[in-house]
Scaffold this motif. Structure first.
Motif, short mmCIF file in Angstrom:
data_model
loop_
_atom_site.label_atom_id
_atom_site.label_comp_id
_atom_site.label_asym_id
_atom_site.label_seq_id
_atom_site.Cartn_x
_atom_site.Cartn_y
_atom_site.Cartn_z
N TRP A 66 0.82 -1.21 0.00
CA TRP A 66 0.00 0.00 0.00
C TRP A 66 0.86 1.26 0.00
N ILE A 67 2.07 1.19 0.53
CA ILE A 67 2.98 2.34 0.44
C ILE A 67 3.38 2.56 -1.02
N VAL A 68 3.70 1.49 -1.73
CA VAL A 68 4.06 1.61 -3.15
C VAL A 68 2.89 2.16 -3.95
N VAL A 69 1.70 1.66 -3.71
CA VAL A 69 0.51 2.16 -4.41
C VAL A 69 0.30 3.64 -4.11
N GLY A 70 0.45 4.03 -2.86
CA GLY A 70 0.28 5.43 -2.49
C GLY A 70 1.31 6.35 -3.11
N VAL A 71 2.56 5.89 -3.18
CA VAL A 71 3.61 6.70 -3.78
C VAL A 71 3.37 6.88 -5.27
N VAL A 72 2.98 5.82 -5.95
CA VAL A 72 2.69 5.93 -7.39
C VAL A 72 1.49 6.83 -7.63
N ALA A 73 0.46 6.69 -6.84
CA ALA A 73 -0.73 7.55 -7.00
C ALA A 73 -0.38 9.00 -6.71
N ALA A 74 0.44 9.25 -5.71
CA ALA A 74 0.85 10.62 -5.40
C ALA A 74 1.70 11.20 -6.52
N ALA A 75 2.58 10.39 -7.10
CA ALA A 75 3.41 10.86 -8.21
C ALA A 75 2.56 11.23 -9.42
N VAL A 76 1.56 10.43 -9.71
CA VAL A 76 0.66 10.73 -10.82
C VAL A 76 -0.10 12.02 -10.56
N THR A 77 -0.59 12.19 -9.34
CA THR A 77 -1.32 13.40 -9.01
C THR A 77 -0.45 14.65 -9.14
N VAL A 78 0.78 14.57 -8.64
CA VAL A 78 1.67 15.72 -8.73
C VAL A 78 2.03 16.03 -10.18
N MET A 79 2.31 14.99 -10.97
CA MET A 79 2.68 15.23 -12.36
C MET A 79 1.51 15.78 -13.16
N LEU A 80 0.29 15.32 -12.88
CA LEU A 80 -0.87 15.87 -13.58
C LEU A 80 -1.13 17.31 -13.18
#
Length: 83
Positions: A66-80
């Motif tokens: 869930w940490i990996v999923v959260g980090v990837v989701a946060a990275a997508v949000t920041v890049m968008l």
């Protein structure tokens, strides 16, 4: 197969695919980027995504998953939001 592993992998795959596309777009926007560089960036990020999905489905602990999923989701949000 545990249900939480499948759900985490699906969320990771969707967010990761968007991240692969964003990585390729950011690479394309660089000044001297060629189509080969864009393809290489896409291949590397897609390979990392596949490895993470396989690890999520098989061996990662629940907290790490869930940490990996959260980090990837946060990275997508920041890049968008940054584009």
């Amino acid at each position: 197969m545990q249900a939480w592993r499948v759900i985490a992998t699906v969320v990771l795959a969707v967010a990761g695919f968007v991240l692969v596309l964003l990585t390729m777009a950011k690479t394309r926007d660089r000044r001297e980027a060629t189509s080969g560089t864009v393809a290489l960036a896409g291949a590397i990020s897609f390979t990392i995504l596949v490895v993470l999905c396989v690890l999520t489905l098989t061996v990662l602990a629940p907290l790490a998953t869930w940490i990996v999923v959260g980090v990837v989701a946060a990275a997508v949000t920041v890049m968008l939001l940054a584009s």
